[in-house]
Design an enzyme around this catalytic site. Structure first.
Site, PDB file in Angstrom:
ATOM      1  N   ARG A  54      40.385  68.835  39.943  1.00 24.08           N
ATOM      2  CA  ARG A  54      39.319  67.851  39.701  1.00 24.08           C
ATOM      3  C   ARG A  54      38.772  67.927  38.276  1.00 24.08           C
ATOM      4  NH1 ARG A  54      34.378  68.811  41.950  1.00 24.08           N
ATOM      5  NH2 ARG A  54      35.380  69.756  43.694  1.00 24.08           N
ATOM      6  N   TYR A 107      29.426  43.705  30.727  1.00 16.55           N
ATOM      7  CA  TYR A 107      30.413  43.593  31.797  1.00 16.55           C
ATOM      8  C   TYR A 107      29.661  43.509  33.124  1.00 16.55           C
ATOM      9  CZ  TYR A 107      34.421  45.212  34.656  1.00 16.55           C
ATOM     10  OH  TYR A 107      35.419  45.347  35.586  1.00 16.55           O
ATOM     11  N   ASP A 179      30.260  49.916  25.608  1.00 21.78           N
ATOM     12  CA  ASP A 179      31.556  49.609  26.209  1.00 21.78           C
ATOM     13  C   ASP A 179      32.436  49.081  25.076  1.00 21.78           C
ATOM     14  OD1 ASP A 179      33.731  48.459  27.536  1.00 21.78           O
ATOM     15  OD2 ASP A 179      32.530  48.111  29.337  1.00 21.78           O
ATOM     16  N   LYS A 204      42.907  48.774  30.316  1.00 18.97           N
ATOM     17  CA  LYS A 204      43.239  47.608  29.493  1.00 18.97           C
ATOM     18  C   LYS A 204      44.253  47.984  28.403  1.00 18.97           C
ATOM     19  CE  LYS A 204      40.212  45.742  32.182  1.00 18.97           C
ATOM     20  NZ  LYS A 204      38.800  45.535  31.923  1.00 18.97           N
TER      21      LYS A 204
HETATM   22  C1  LIG Z   1      37.801  45.888  32.922  1.00 19.22           C
HETATM   23  C2  LIG Z   1      36.589  46.327  32.226  1.00 19.22           C
HETATM   24  C3  LIG Z   1      35.891  47.447  32.669  1.00 19.22           C
HETATM   25  C4  LIG Z   1      36.256  48.183  33.930  1.00 19.22           C
HETATM   26  O1  LIG Z   1      37.515  48.754  33.868  1.00 19.22           O
HETATM   27  P1  LIG Z   1      38.285  49.110  35.246  1.00 19.22           P
HETATM   28  O2  LIG Z   1      39.332  50.048  34.800  1.00 19.22           O
HETATM   29  O3  LIG Z   1      38.774  47.806  35.764  1.00 19.22           O
HETATM   30  O4  LIG Z   1      37.293  49.752  36.163  1.00 19.22           O
HETATM   31  C5  LIG Z   1      34.797  47.866  31.940  1.00 19.22           C
HETATM   32  N1  LIG Z   1      34.400  47.189  30.852  1.00 19.22           N
HETATM   33  C6  LIG Z   1      35.042  46.109  30.399  1.00 19.22           C
HETATM   34  C7  LIG Z   1      34.543  45.416  29.184  1.00 19.22           C
HETATM   35  C8  LIG Z   1      36.144  45.630  31.077  1.00 19.22           C
HETATM   36  O5  LIG Z   1      36.760  44.527  30.646  1.00 19.22           O
END
Ligand SMILES: *Cc1c(COP(=O)(O)O)cnc(C)c1O
Length: 388
Positions: A54, A107, A179, A204
């Site tokens: 973990r 987001y 973010d 992403k």
């Molecule tokens: C997709 C996304 C997330 C979340 O990512 P996941 O891996 O899908 O949980 C967070 N912030 C932004 C800007 C995103 O586009």
């Protein structure tokens, strides 16, 4: 060391793995010790050694080391998704009774975290205009513990004056988190601009192939243990396989991003010339309201932007979207392929009024030849007009 070189070399230790170029995928929960003394000793190094699945395997740690190097951070904490990274970053600095400031362009699931999870624990959230800049000072209260940023904003793509906000935050002793998924650590380095916690949905661009869920938070040494413990208490450990895919994706990130930017710019300019399009939201465009800030702080653009169409009904938009050959209709982005997604920010914005002339579509521009993408969209606009 230049970025492209760092992308290729960060976190790589072939000498630890029989010379293998990439670290193997360690499948491990239990790590056995040879003696009581060793067991006791290892417990004092839980943040640095491999102690239990973990807390991370050597594969996890290689991914974390690479991301920290690219972010210009001391450490990084890998977690099981981008959302888990947002949650770990926020929960590591926020407690019951606190007040937090969240950009109105955040987001959307972060808003849901604030409303459905933080609020019942006694954390109050105030949303702010992403364009607020140094004006954020007026919203800070005695119990404000965090300012949450995102630039460009999800879907609506507003830039934020990040150094103006972090300067105020520092002065007032408030932590900041961002973010940074759109820019990745290659195109923007939040810590250099005074941000405390930089979050990436590695799902992403870092993974880059639409086949794994992964998140990561980067920070200075001072905030590492708190974030790591928070992620650990939430049980948010990424699989080694996912970390491996994150690392493998990372190695080609510099070249992929360059091509995403080139293709996206070509498409964005093309959209601007179309009579069916009202506005293109993309800070890399010279006439975008966020362009000056983007040019000042970022070193490039990724392949995600939004398009506001001229007024059209649902059937017309469906005629456009449903027949597209090269644009998948789906959530997420950052893979090698193009995507399209309808959105409507009027559903959730609370402090900044969102007025769009017509329906909104978010596009992720992939690595296809842009001529094919344009031909696909031209046919789509023909269908849209025919359906009108
Ligand atoms: C997709 C996304 C997330 C979340 O990512 P996941 O891996 O899908 O949980 C967070 N912030 C932004 C800007 C995103 O586009």
């Amino acid at each position: 060391m230049k970025t492209e070189t760092r992308v290729v070399s960060a976190g790589r230790h072939p000498e630890q793995h029989f010379g293998a170029v990439n670290p193997p995928v360690y499948h491990a929960s239990t790590i056995v010790r040879r003696s009581m003394a060793e067991w006791r000793e290892v417990r004092t190094r839980i943040f640095d050694d491999v102690v239990y699945g973990r807390f991370g395997t050597p594969t996890t740690k290689a991914f974390e080391e690479a991301v920290a190097a690219l972010e210009g951070a001391d450490r990084a904490v890998a977690v099981s998704s981008g959302m888990a990274a947002c949650a770990a970053a926020i929960l590591s600095v926020v407690k019951g009774g606190d007040h937090i400031l969240v950009t109105d362009s955040a987001y959307q699931p972060v808003r849901k975290l604030a409303e459905n999870f933080l609020k019942p624990f006694g954390v109050e959230t105030t949303y702010y205009d992403p364009a607020i800049g140094a004006g954020i000072a007026a919203l800070i209260r005695d119990n404000t513990s965090l300012i949450w940023l995102e630039a460009p904003g999800s879907q609506t793509m507003e830039m934020q004056d990040i150094p103006a906000i972090t300067a105020v935050a520092r002065e007032r002793g408030v932590r900041t988190g961002i973010d940074n998924t759109w820019a990745t650590p290659l195109l923007f380095k939040p810590l250099d601009f005074g941000v405390d916690l930089s979050v990436n949905a590695a799902t992403k661009y870092l993974v880059g192939h639409s086949d794994a869920m992964l998140g990561v938070v980067s920070m200075r040494a001072e905030l590492f243990e708190k974030t790591k413990i928070t992620a650990n208490f939430m049980g948010s450990c990424p699989g080694s396989e996912e970390c491996y895919l994150g690392l493998r994706g990372l190695r080609t990130l510099a070249v992929r991003l360059r091509q995403h930017e080139e293709n996206a710019l070509r498409l964005a300019h093309w959209f601007q010339g179309r009579p069916e399009v009202n506005r293109v939201l993309y800070p890399a465009l010279p006439d975008d309201p966020g362009h000056a800030i983007w040019q000042r702080d970022f070193s490039g653009a990724s392949g995600l932007f939004s398009v506001i169409l001229e007024p059209a009904d649902e059937a017309q938009v469906a005629a456009l979207v449903d027949g597209l050959e090269h644009f998948g209709l789906g959530a997420s982005w950052g893979g090698y392929e193009s995507l399209v997604l309808p959105f409507d920010p009027t559903d959730y914005r609370t402090v900044t009024e969102w007025r769009a002339a017509g329906p909104c579509l978010r596009f992720h521009i992939g690595l296809e030849n842009p001529d094919d993408l344009i031909a696909d969209l031209e046919a789509g606009f023909d269908r849209l007009r025919a359906a009108g």
